[in-house]
Design a protein around this motif. Sequence first.
Motif, PDB file in Angstrom:
ATOM      1  N   ASP A   1       0.863  -1.177   0.000  1.00  0.00           N
ATOM      2  CA  ASP A   1       0.000   0.000   0.000  1.00  0.00           C
ATOM      3  C   ASP A   1       0.900   1.227   0.000  1.00  0.00           C
ATOM      4  O   ASP A   1       1.685   1.429   0.938  1.00  0.00           O
ATOM      5  CB  ASP A   1      -0.907   0.022   1.233  1.00  0.00           C
ATOM      6  CG  ASP A   1      -2.079  -0.932   1.108  1.00  0.00           C
ATOM      7  OD1 ASP A   1      -2.873  -0.765   0.172  1.00  0.00           O
ATOM      8  OD2 ASP A   1      -2.190  -1.844   1.951  1.00  0.00           O
ATOM      9  N   PHE A   2       0.792   2.027  -1.066  1.00  0.00           N
ATOM     10  CA  PHE A   2       1.509   3.292  -1.128  1.00  0.00           C
ATOM     11  C   PHE A   2       0.611   4.391  -0.559  1.00  0.00           C
ATOM     12  O   PHE A   2      -0.600   4.395  -0.789  1.00  0.00           O
ATOM     13  CB  PHE A   2       1.880   3.646  -2.569  1.00  0.00           C
ATOM     14  CG  PHE A   2       2.813   2.672  -3.226  1.00  0.00           C
ATOM     15  CD1 PHE A   2       3.963   2.242  -2.587  1.00  0.00           C
ATOM     16  CD2 PHE A   2       2.556   2.194  -4.506  1.00  0.00           C
ATOM     17  CE1 PHE A   2       4.833   1.341  -3.200  1.00  0.00           C
ATOM     18  CE2 PHE A   2       3.410   1.303  -5.125  1.00  0.00           C
ATOM     19  CZ  PHE A   2       4.557   0.878  -4.474  1.00  0.00           C
ATOM     20  N   HIS A   3       1.231   5.331   0.138  1.00  0.00           N
ATOM     21  CA  HIS A   3       0.505   6.477   0.691  1.00  0.00           C
ATOM     22  C   HIS A   3       1.189   7.759   0.232  1.00  0.00           C
ATOM     23  O   HIS A   3       2.418   7.860   0.286  1.00  0.00           O
ATOM     24  CB  HIS A   3       0.488   6.423   2.217  1.00  0.00           C
ATOM     25  CG  HIS A   3      -0.347   5.325   2.772  1.00  0.00           C
ATOM     26  ND1 HIS A   3      -1.591   5.541   3.326  1.00  0.00           N
ATOM     27  CD2 HIS A   3      -0.134   3.988   2.855  1.00  0.00           C
ATOM     28  CE1 HIS A   3      -2.107   4.393   3.721  1.00  0.00           C
ATOM     29  NE2 HIS A   3      -1.236   3.432   3.462  1.00  0.00           N
ATOM     30  N   VAL A   4       0.401   8.738  -0.191  1.00  0.00           N
ATOM     31  CA  VAL A   4       0.937  10.059  -0.533  1.00  0.00           C
ATOM     32  C   VAL A   4       0.209  11.096   0.307  1.00  0.00           C
ATOM     33  O   VAL A   4      -1.007  11.046   0.471  1.00  0.00           O
ATOM     34  CB  VAL A   4       0.801  10.370  -2.038  1.00  0.00           C
ATOM     35  CG1 VAL A   4       1.749   9.498  -2.848  1.00  0.00           C
ATOM     36  CG2 VAL A   4      -0.629  10.183  -2.530  1.00  0.00           C
ATOM     37  N   THR A   5       0.975  12.032   0.854  1.00  0.00           N
ATOM     38  CA  THR A   5       0.402  13.004   1.790  1.00  0.00           C
ATOM     39  C   THR A   5       0.259  14.395   1.197  1.00  0.00           C
ATOM     40  O   THR A   5      -0.461  15.228   1.744  1.00  0.00           O
ATOM     41  CB  THR A   5       1.272  13.086   3.053  1.00  0.00           C
ATOM     42  OG1 THR A   5       2.617  13.446   2.691  1.00  0.00           O
ATOM     43  CG2 THR A   5       1.289  11.754   3.787  1.00  0.00           C
ATOM     44  N   GLN A   6       0.950  14.655   0.058  1.00  0.00           N
ATOM     45  CA  GLN A   6       0.886  15.998  -0.538  1.00  0.00           C
ATOM     46  C   GLN A   6       0.771  15.923  -2.056  1.00  0.00           C
ATOM     47  O   GLN A   6       1.387  16.703  -2.780  1.00  0.00           O
ATOM     48  CB  GLN A   6       2.123  16.816  -0.136  1.00  0.00           C
ATOM     49  CG  GLN A   6       2.275  17.020   1.355  1.00  0.00           C
ATOM     50  CD  GLN A   6       3.540  17.777   1.712  1.00  0.00           C
ATOM     51  OE1 GLN A   6       4.059  18.564   0.933  1.00  0.00           O
ATOM     52  NE2 GLN A   6       4.056  17.538   2.922  1.00  0.00           N
ATOM     53  N   GLN A   7      -0.016  14.986  -2.552  1.00  0.00           N
ATOM     54  CA  GLN A   7      -0.161  14.804  -4.000  1.00  0.00           C
ATOM     55  C   GLN A   7      -1.063  15.894  -4.575  1.00  0.00           C
ATOM     56  O   GLN A   7      -2.190  16.088  -4.123  1.00  0.00           O
ATOM     57  CB  GLN A   7      -0.762  13.435  -4.299  1.00  0.00           C
ATOM     58  CG  GLN A   7      -0.878  13.097  -5.765  1.00  0.00           C
ATOM     59  CD  GLN A   7       0.474  12.742  -6.388  1.00  0.00           C
ATOM     60  OE1 GLN A   7       1.414  12.398  -5.676  1.00  0.00           O
ATOM     61  NE2 GLN A   7       0.560  12.842  -7.693  1.00  0.00           N
ATOM     62  N   SER A   8      -0.564  16.605  -5.602  1.00  0.00           N
ATOM     63  CA  SER A   8      -1.354  17.685  -6.209  1.00  0.00           C
ATOM     64  C   SER A   8      -1.670  17.438  -7.675  1.00  0.00           C
ATOM     65  O   SER A   8      -2.381  18.219  -8.295  1.00  0.00           O
ATOM     66  CB  SER A   8      -0.611  19.022  -6.063  1.00  0.00           C
ATOM     67  OG  SER A   8       0.662  18.950  -6.686  1.00  0.00           O
ATOM     68  N   THR A   9      -1.146  16.346  -8.236  1.00  0.00           N
ATOM     69  CA  THR A   9      -1.378  16.046  -9.652  1.00  0.00           C
ATOM     70  C   THR A   9      -2.081  14.702  -9.777  1.00  0.00           C
ATOM     71  O   THR A   9      -2.220  13.959  -8.809  1.00  0.00           O
ATOM     72  CB  THR A   9      -0.041  15.996 -10.415  1.00  0.00           C
ATOM     73  OG1 THR A   9       0.806  15.002  -9.825  1.00  0.00           O
ATOM     74  CG2 THR A   9       0.664  17.350 -10.356  1.00  0.00           C
TER      75      THR A   9
END
Length: 327
Positions: free
Chosen positions: A256-264
């Motif tokens: 499981d990948f997690h992104v905390t500041q993805q804007s695209t």
Amino acid sequence: MLVPCAYEPMGHLILVAMSVPCFLSSAARSFSLPCPAAGLLRCRLLGHRSVTRRNMSSKRQMDHLERTANNSRQNALYPAQVCGIINESETVKRLRIAVHPDFSFKAGQWVDFFIPGVEKVGGFSMCSSPGLLQREGVVELAVKYTKHPPAYWIHTMCTVGSRVAMRVGGDFFFDPSPSDPSVDLLLVAGGVGINPLYSILLHTTDLLHLKQASGSRDYNIGSAHLCYSAKNTQELLFKSSIIEACREFPDKFSCDFHVTQQSTDVDPHLQPFLNRGRITEEELRAHVDPQRTLCYLCGPPPMIEAVSKTLTDLGLSKDRILFEKWW
């Protein structure tokens, strides 16, 4: 032929400078410990030993040798040469380094990284497997850009052909023997904390390939689940090969990948594996069995502390929660 030489404060450190194939012999001839670094190393090896990697209370940022003063280390310091450099992301360079034939490490360990002319000693976890070293005689390091002198040198001055020296250390590793009981791995990474966990994942993959090829009764691999958090998908290192491993061994690996500041927008092939926001208690709960789970954590101290507490609350004993907390 070079005569082996040694720099040995109280017998702790041996600088290997033997005649070896091609570039390594010239690397051994040209490499010497920069005097300030040698003095610092002598001080750390023989001096006060109260600093531990779990003590993060000092306001002054400790250097690598201080942080790891109480960790195990090999005695030998080996010459090495950079033989490949790629941009793993906008902020991370991956070095491919050819090493001395006697160099060895366990999946999850790091190296003391000595650079001629640079006083500070770097500390970087291997992001490759012991199997790659055995097959090709190389190790790989993925280093994030910072102004810290060793990382800064890697990003601004290091080239293919640059000579360095490395010594292996660390008590954070996965190296099962055939007689060990099977465990289910839970790997939790934040940012470039993925490096030692990726090495462990690759080592587990190598063990599965070996078992498939030989039908041997070697170590019985359980499952492995990776929880990996970064700011955005660009900073999710090694994501393609992680997904490839999960698809090759769907009954063994998951992630499981997690992104905390993805804007695209997110690449469609990542979508099935991607979550927005931090790693949750619910996700950890789904992969914790107090009798079988062995958890490896690597990332920023606040993350490690929070995840460790959650795992303890979920019934995982402290001896089954292993971590690196360097920065």
